[in-house]
Motif scaffolding. Structure first.
Motif, PDB file in Angstrom:
ATOM      1  N   SER A   1       0.965  -1.188  -0.098  1.00  0.00           N
ATOM      2  CA  SER A   1      -0.088  -0.255   0.396  1.00  0.00           C
ATOM      3  C   SER A   1       0.843   1.015  -0.159  1.00  0.00           C
ATOM      4  CB  SER A   1      -0.888   0.003   1.021  1.00  0.00           C
ATOM      5  OG  SER A   1      -1.217  -1.111   1.373  1.00  0.00           O
ATOM      6  N   LEU A   2       2.179   1.153   1.093  1.00  0.00           N
ATOM      7  CA  LEU A   2       2.565   2.498   0.459  1.00  0.00           C
ATOM      8  C   LEU A   2       3.266   3.038  -0.434  1.00  0.00           C
ATOM      9  CD1 LEU A   2       3.856   4.740   2.744  1.00  0.00           C
ATOM     10  CD2 LEU A   2       6.071   3.471   2.737  1.00  0.00           C
ATOM     11  N   PRO A   3       4.119   2.285  -1.700  1.00  0.00           N
ATOM     12  CA  PRO A   3       3.948   3.241  -2.678  1.00  0.00           C
ATOM     13  C   PRO A   3       3.106   2.722  -3.442  1.00  0.00           C
ATOM     14  CG  PRO A   3       4.329   0.698  -2.385  1.00  0.00           C
ATOM     15  CD  PRO A   3       4.434   0.930  -1.159  1.00  0.00           C
ATOM     16  N   LEU A   4       1.290   2.590  -3.438  1.00  0.00           N
ATOM     17  CA  LEU A   4       0.624   2.933  -4.347  1.00  0.00           C
ATOM     18  C   LEU A   4      -0.105   4.339  -3.251  1.00  0.00           C
ATOM     19  CD1 LEU A   4      -1.200  -0.562  -4.789  1.00  0.00           C
ATOM     20  CD2 LEU A   4       0.000  -0.132  -6.868  1.00  0.00           C
TER      21      LEU A   4
ATOM     22  N   PRO B   1      -7.948   4.828 -11.545  1.00  0.00           N
ATOM     23  CA  PRO B   1      -7.673   3.296 -11.481  1.00  0.00           C
ATOM     24  C   PRO B   1      -7.037   2.274  -9.698  1.00  0.00           C
ATOM     25  CG  PRO B   1      -5.973   4.187 -12.296  1.00  0.00           C
ATOM     26  CD  PRO B   1      -7.299   5.314 -11.390  1.00  0.00           C
ATOM     27  N   ILE B   2      -6.127   2.934  -9.347  1.00  0.00           N
ATOM     28  CA  ILE B   2      -6.235   2.194  -8.168  1.00  0.00           C
ATOM     29  C   ILE B   2      -6.855   1.855  -6.952  1.00  0.00           C
ATOM     30  CG2 ILE B   2      -3.900   2.157  -6.226  1.00  0.00           C
ATOM     31  CD1 ILE B   2      -2.382   3.613  -7.190  1.00  0.00           C
ATOM     32  N   TYR B   3      -7.226   2.761  -6.836  1.00  0.00           N
ATOM     33  CA  TYR B   3      -8.277   2.543  -5.582  1.00  0.00           C
ATOM     34  C   TYR B   3      -9.564   1.937  -5.899  1.00  0.00           C
ATOM     35  CZ  TYR B   3      -7.389   6.758  -2.351  1.00  0.00           C
ATOM     36  OH  TYR B   3      -6.290   7.276  -1.662  1.00  0.00           O
ATOM     37  N   GLY B   4      -9.826   2.051  -7.646  1.00  0.00           N
ATOM     38  CA  GLY B   4     -11.142   1.293  -8.461  1.00  0.00           C
ATOM     39  C   GLY B   4     -10.503  -0.837  -8.323  1.00  0.00           C
ATOM     40  N   ILE B   5      -8.923  -0.569  -8.037  1.00  0.00           N
ATOM     41  CA  ILE B   5      -8.933  -1.727  -8.350  1.00  0.00           C
ATOM     42  C   ILE B   5      -8.540  -2.243  -6.773  1.00  0.00           C
ATOM     43  CG2 ILE B   5      -6.912  -3.546  -8.806  1.00  0.00           C
ATOM     44  CD1 ILE B   5      -6.445  -2.005 -10.908  1.00  0.00           C
ATOM     45  N   GLU B   6      -8.645  -1.535  -5.916  1.00  0.00           N
ATOM     46  CA  GLU B   6      -8.739  -1.969  -4.957  1.00  0.00           C
ATOM     47  C   GLU B   6     -10.141  -2.496  -3.742  1.00  0.00           C
ATOM     48  OE1 GLU B   6      -4.442  -0.003  -2.955  1.00  0.00           O
ATOM     49  OE2 GLU B   6      -6.341   1.352  -3.262  1.00  0.00           O
TER      50      GLU B   6
ATOM     51  N   LEU C   1      -5.806  -3.601   1.043  1.00  0.00           N
ATOM     52  CA  LEU C   1      -4.899  -2.587   0.755  1.00  0.00           C
ATOM     53  C   LEU C   1      -5.710  -1.307   0.404  1.00  0.00           C
ATOM     54  CD1 LEU C   1      -3.710  -4.876  -2.380  1.00  0.00           C
ATOM     55  CD2 LEU C   1      -2.362  -3.664  -0.469  1.00  0.00           C
ATOM     56  N   LEU C   2      -7.097  -1.185   0.025  1.00  0.00           N
ATOM     57  CA  LEU C   2      -8.516   0.244   0.223  1.00  0.00           C
ATOM     58  C   LEU C   2      -7.662   0.840   1.393  1.00  0.00           C
ATOM     59  CD1 LEU C   2      -9.748   2.003  -1.866  1.00  0.00           C
ATOM     60  CD2 LEU C   2     -11.665   0.397  -0.671  1.00  0.00           C
ATOM     61  N   ILE C   3      -8.367   0.063   2.621  1.00  0.00           N
ATOM     62  CA  ILE C   3      -7.705   1.071   4.358  1.00  0.00           C
ATOM     63  C   ILE C   3      -6.633   1.184   3.952  1.00  0.00           C
ATOM     64  CG2 ILE C   3      -8.106   0.712   6.675  1.00  0.00           C
ATOM     65  CD1 ILE C   3     -10.175  -2.489   5.758  1.00  0.00           C
ATOM     66  N   LEU C   4      -5.877   0.761   3.696  1.00  0.00           N
ATOM     67  CA  LEU C   4      -4.419   1.277   4.485  1.00  0.00           C
ATOM     68  C   LEU C   4      -3.812   2.476   3.432  1.00  0.00           C
ATOM     69  CD1 LEU C   4      -2.345  -2.170   5.013  1.00  0.00           C
ATOM     70  CD2 LEU C   4      -2.556  -0.174   6.772  1.00  0.00           C
ATOM     71  N   THR C   5      -4.386   2.065   1.880  1.00  0.00           N
ATOM     72  CA  THR C   5      -3.767   3.216   0.849  1.00  0.00           C
ATOM     73  C   THR C   5      -4.191   4.322   1.177  1.00  0.00           C
ATOM     74  OG1 THR C   5      -3.224   1.562  -0.688  1.00  0.00           O
ATOM     75  CG2 THR C   5      -3.920   3.772  -1.825  1.00  0.00           C
ATOM     76  N   ARG C   6      -5.780   4.487   1.251  1.00  0.00           N
ATOM     77  CA  ARG C   6      -7.077   5.035   1.658  1.00  0.00           C
ATOM     78  C   ARG C   6      -5.883   6.252   2.744  1.00  0.00           C
ATOM     79  NH1 ARG C   6     -11.267   6.518  -1.023  1.00  0.00           N
ATOM     80  NH2 ARG C   6     -12.009   5.263  -2.124  1.00  0.00           N
ATOM     81  N   ASN C   7      -5.706   5.615   3.656  1.00  0.00           N
ATOM     82  CA  ASN C   7      -4.874   6.066   4.884  1.00  0.00           C
ATOM     83  C   ASN C   7      -3.988   6.960   4.840  1.00  0.00           C
ATOM     84  OD1 ASN C   7      -7.553   5.029   6.060  1.00  0.00           O
ATOM     85  ND2 ASN C   7      -6.445   5.843   8.189  1.00  0.00           N
ATOM     86  N   ILE C   8      -3.246   6.523   4.055  1.00  0.00           N
ATOM     87  CA  ILE C   8      -1.717   6.519   4.173  1.00  0.00           C
ATOM     88  C   ILE C   8      -1.895   7.871   2.867  1.00  0.00           C
ATOM     89  CG2 ILE C   8       0.272   6.703   2.419  1.00  0.00           C
ATOM     90  CD1 ILE C   8       0.157   3.733   4.009  1.00  0.00           C
TER      91      ILE C   8
ATOM     92  N   GLY D   1      -5.726   4.100   9.874  1.00  0.00           N
ATOM     93  CA  GLY D   1      -5.783   2.041   8.888  1.00  0.00           C
ATOM     94  C   GLY D   1      -5.581   0.922   9.346  1.00  0.00           C
ATOM     95  N   ILE D   2      -4.255   1.284   9.918  1.00  0.00           N
ATOM     96  CA  ILE D   2      -3.767   0.203  10.454  1.00  0.00           C
ATOM     97  C   ILE D   2      -4.569  -0.376  11.541  1.00  0.00           C
ATOM     98  CG2 ILE D   2      -0.974  -0.970  11.445  1.00  0.00           C
ATOM     99  CD1 ILE D   2       0.262   0.964   9.926  1.00  0.00           C
TER     100      ILE D   2
END
Length: 220
Positions: free
Chosen positions: A43-46, A59-64, A99-106, A147-148
């Motif tokens: 999630s961090l690099p995304l 696209p990234i949020y859509g796939i997650e 993935l969605l939870i962590l990516t959005r919070n970061i 998020g974690i």
């Protein structure tokens, strides 16, 4: 169908099976921590891509989002013919739900860093990479850790479901045994220990957040 005449917990069984209980708790914890750790690494690099280039957000949020929306039993059942009834099957499914939870919070944490703080860092000669590591990510930590926490609690529940279909172990296996043996004690303990595990890990993460973000307490 569990017999109604059984007591909720037979303590004699608990005293005679401490090794089995500790094994199930440890396996549940192991599956959870691996899933969240791998999810964070992905999630961090995304999140950095979404933060730097907004055109990648959809696209990234859509796939997650698609992965997150798939019912857990359906996802695990889909993976079983590919990876078998193994912990790998469980981990692939568990990671996908983080993935969605962590990516959005970061991303949210990084976007909430005040612009004047970034300007001050640039004025001190910080390059983009140094500013990210020493200024922006530390200030985003409260949101990231939030998020974690959500990912950990969610994953603990999903590990139980994965165990029920044979993809992994943990406390779900204890619940499954209790249902198969018509033994209420195992079912109740499996559910109760899952809740306790979630509460303990959440409390530990709150302590970590307070330890690594002392400026939040001072600001409050």
């Amino acid at each position: 169908m569990l017999a109604d005449s059984q007591p909720w917990i037979q303590w004699s069984w608990v005293r005679s099976h401490p090794g089995e209980l500790w094994h199930d708790v440890a396996q549940h914890l192991d599956l959870t921590l691996i899933a969240v750790a791998v999810g964070l690494v992905i999630s961090l690099p995304l999140a950095l891509v979404v933060w730097r280039w907004r055109r990648w957000e959809t696209p990234i949020y859509g796939i997650e989002g698609v992965l997150f929306a798939i019912p857990s039993l359906a996802l695990f059942a889909f993976l079983i013919p590919i990876t078998g009834l193994t912990s790998t099957t469980a981990e692939i499914g568990l990671v996908s739900y983080t993935l969605l939870i962590l990516t959005r919070n970061i991303v949210t944490g990084l976007r909430d860093v005040p612009a004047d703080v970034r300007d001050a860092a640039e004025g001190l000669g910080y390059g983009a990479g140094r500013r990210l590591l020493l200024v922006e990510l530390p200030l985003a930590l409260p949101t990231i850790i939030a998020g974690i926490r959500i990912a950990v609690v969610t994953t603990i529940g999903l590990v139980t479901i994965a165990s029920l279909i044979g993809a992994g172990g943990g406390l779900g296996f204890l619940i499954q045994q209790g249902q198969q043996n018509d033994f209420k004690t195992q079912v109740v303990l499996g559910c109760l220990l899952s809740v306790v595990l979630a509460a303990v890990l959440d409390g530990l993460l709150v302590g970590v957040q307070r330890a690594v973000t002392p400026w939040v307490r001072r600001g409050a």
